[in-house]
Each structure stands twice: as structure tokens, then as C-alpha cells.
Design an enzyme around this catalytic site. Sequence first.
Site, PDB file in Angstrom:
ATOM      1  N   ARG A 138     -20.750 -14.069   7.406  1.00  0.00           N
ATOM      2  CA  ARG A 138     -19.754 -14.588   8.555  1.00  0.00           C
ATOM      3  C   ARG A 138     -18.943 -15.528   7.944  1.00  0.00           C
ATOM      4  O   ARG A 138     -17.956 -15.945   8.414  1.00  0.00           O
ATOM      5  CB  ARG A 138     -19.684 -13.980  10.019  1.00  0.00           C
ATOM      6  N   TYR A 181     -14.101  -6.791  10.753  1.00  0.00           N
ATOM      7  CA  TYR A 181     -14.998  -6.339   9.014  1.00  0.00           C
ATOM      8  C   TYR A 181     -16.215  -7.708   9.684  1.00  0.00           C
ATOM      9  O   TYR A 181     -15.780  -8.713  10.254  1.00  0.00           O
ATOM     10  CB  TYR A 181     -14.910  -6.240   8.359  1.00  0.00           C
ATOM     11  N   GLU A 182     -17.894  -7.046   9.253  1.00  0.00           N
ATOM     12  CA  GLU A 182     -18.896  -7.938   9.314  1.00  0.00           C
ATOM     13  C   GLU A 182     -18.275  -8.319  10.794  1.00  0.00           C
ATOM     14  O   GLU A 182     -18.998  -9.750  10.807  1.00  0.00           O
ATOM     15  CB  GLU A 182     -18.847  -9.435   8.242  1.00  0.00           C
ATOM     16  N   GLY A 183     -18.325  -8.045  11.476  1.00  0.00           N
ATOM     17  CA  GLY A 183     -18.947  -7.806  13.223  1.00  0.00           C
ATOM     18  C   GLY A 183     -17.313  -8.258  14.168  1.00  0.00           C
ATOM     19  O   GLY A 183     -17.101  -9.480  13.387  1.00  0.00           O
TER      20      GLY A 183
END
Length: 380
Positions: free
Chosen positions: A243, A362-364
Site C-alpha cells: 500500500r 487495488y491493494e485495498g
Amino acid sequence: MDFTLSEEQLMIQQAARDFARNELLPGVIERDDAQKFPFELVQKMGELGFMGMMVNEKYNGSGLDTLSYVLAMEELSKVDASASVMVSVNNSLVCWGLQTFGTEAQKAKYLSRLSTGEIIGAFCLSEPEAGSDATSQKTTAIDKGDHYILNGTKNWITNGGSAEVFLVIAQTHIEKGHKGINALIVEKGMEGFEVGPKENKLGIRGSDTHSLIFNDVKVPKENRIGEDGFGFKFAMKTLAGGRIGIAAQALGIAAGAYELALKYSKERKTFGTEIANHQAIAFKLADMHTKIQAARNLVYQAACEKDAGKDYTLSGAMAKLYASEVAMETTIEAVQIHGGNGFVKDYHVERLMRDAKITQIYEGTSEIQKIVISRSVLKD
Ligand code: COS
């Protein structure tokens, strides 16, 4: 916190800036149109040390800190976010995950080649029904003694078509929930492993996003990362650092759009003067500049906390949440400042606006970052 950059960090920043201008800018519009990214460019980034920035020199990495990585990500993302997502996934998910949790044999076999750009890696967590709800893994890795049998589908996998090495999260002991999940290293070409068609995306169109299908793939047990059942923790710990990379990407997209808007506003004239002289435009630039600097401070803080060995889960989530919001706002304003030209591909800002959106997903997603942040705030 003191963010004064060292001589070495300034050199890395300049090298990434030069590479972005000289090698990524030519052809960036065509790559976006064609949804292509030539592997030679990945290899060039590898030669410059951008593919394994935080990897120990023992495994052919650059042996640099997270702040250096963030600086490079920002510069590459100003010009080509498709290139920078390949860099980000390879560095902070695949290489960092293997370096931190892999065995010596896994590092020797995979990391040494991933960190030079000779090959590229992919991180495979998301599924058709498990994106945000990451514990609901439907992909199974059934324990068969000396190997696992892997079955299932992974979705939206960055580098899916070009990667040679895939870190795949799968459920082994369903009754144990997230404590029964494993992370396995899968190689391209393993029998039963199929790469699905390329996704036709809104943004980061140069990057290579695919679904992956596993049909009775035999994965040797030595390819498991960590102890039995460590897979979910592996994914969470790795994503916490990933992140920071995506936050740096969002920061770069915002800064790239701002720089273009600033330049344009000093050239374009309306009502007898450069548009920068109209307060309507000048105030937009003031807001953009302020928010970008605030985002930069959050991103650098998260990187410095990681380098200092502190827990960076909260700072990484805050950096990603805020920088991705700023990327979206800033790119929309950059298109507005460019007026009709902003809607035209030649001026680059419309692409940056399309690229910005994925940084909130993306990535949370932003909503997931708020879960992480609020839980951290409330537990004190
Ligand atoms: N580092 C280490 N461990 C972590 C962690 C972190 N950053 N975050 C969670 N964990 C651990 C928890 O400690 C817990 O372990 P224990 O049961 O041993 O205590 C376990 O993981 C499960 O955590 P939790 O109970 O909080 O799980 P939830 O289902 O509530 O989900 C979120 C937690 C929402 C934060 C998680 O599912 C998540 O991050 N989802 C988004 C995933 C994502 O980024 N998807 C995009 C795909 S990659 S492009």
C-alpha cells in the site's frame, strides 16, 4: 520527521525522472491505446535496479530503503502508471514477500532473477468473490503429503500474462478459516495452470491484467511460503507494504498531472492573458499543490516508519487513502485546467485521470483503508 533526502536518494530520484522522461514518455499514449507494455522496458528498469529496489544485494537487489523506492515510484508514475504498477507489484509484494518470509532455497531460485527484471512476478489474492473480503478464499490447496493440489480462479492479477512466478493464496484447512490459508509459489507452465484473457481496462491499460485458472495444479511443498496456515498473515503483512507503493504511485500521478497543468496554465491565454493569471485557475493550482504536499508527507512518513522498523500498517493505509483521493481530485482538475485539450489524448492528463481511479481500488479499496485506520484508532 525529517525528510531531507540523502545524496543517494536524490540520485535515485533523478535516475527515475530521467528514465521516465527518456524511455517511458515516448510511446506512452500508444501503449495505453494498444494495451501493451514491451518486456524490454521491464528489463531496462531491471538494469537500472528498479525491479528489486529493497532486495538485498546478495540476491541481486539494489539494497535500498523504502524511501528510495517511493521516490522512484513517484517519478515513474508521473509519466506512466502502467510501468509503475509493474514495478510496485514486483518490488513490494513479490520481492519483499519472498525476501522477508521465503526460505533460502526459494530466494536463490526466484528472488535473484525477480530482482533484476530477468523475470517478473505476480501476487494472487483476489478472486471473483474475494477482493475486499480476503478471508473468503475459494481457491483450494489440498495437502497431499509432499505437494499441494491447487484449484480455483484468481481475478484482476497485475502482470498476469507476463509473470513467470506467482504467489498464490489458497485455502488448505477450510475448518480453520483464515488460519488455514497458505501462500504457494506457482511457476508459469506448471501443468493445469492457465492464464485467462487480458482485461480491457479504464486505466493503467499498458499493464497486463488477467484472471488465472488453476486446475489440479501440483505444487511441491517446498514452494509454500512460511509455516502451514501462514498464508493470510503473509498476504496482510505484504499488502501493508504494498500500500505504500500504491500510495507513491497515486502521489506520482497527482504530481504529474499538476506539473502539466501548471505548465499549460502559463502558456494558454484567454481574455488577453495567461490563464494562470485568472484567480479561478490560480486557486485550483494552490489547492493541488497543497494537497500533493500533504500526500507526499504521508507517503514519506509511512516509508520512513517501515525503514525504522516500526509498525507501518496505519501510516501506509492513511498514505494510500489520502494520496489516492488527491490523485483523483488533482487529475480531474488538471483536465479542467486544460479545457478542451484536456479531453484529448495528446495532452496526457486524461490518461492520468483514468489511471488515478485504480489507486482507490487495488491493494485495498479506500473503504478497506478506512476499516484499517478506524480499527487502529479505536483500539487505543
Ligand atoms: N498484518 C499482520 N496481520 C494482520 C494484518 C496486518 N496488516 N491485518 C490483519 N491481520 C491478521 C489479524 O491479526 C488476524 O489474525 P488473528 O486472527 O491471528 O488475530 C487475521 O489477519 C484476520 O484479520 P481480521 O480478523 O481483521 O480479518 P477481517 O476479515 O476482518 O479483514 C481486512 C481484515 C478487511 C483488513 C482484510 O481482509 C483486508 O485487508 N482486505 C482487503 C484485501 C485487499 O487488499 N484486497 C485487494 C487485493 S490485492 S490487489
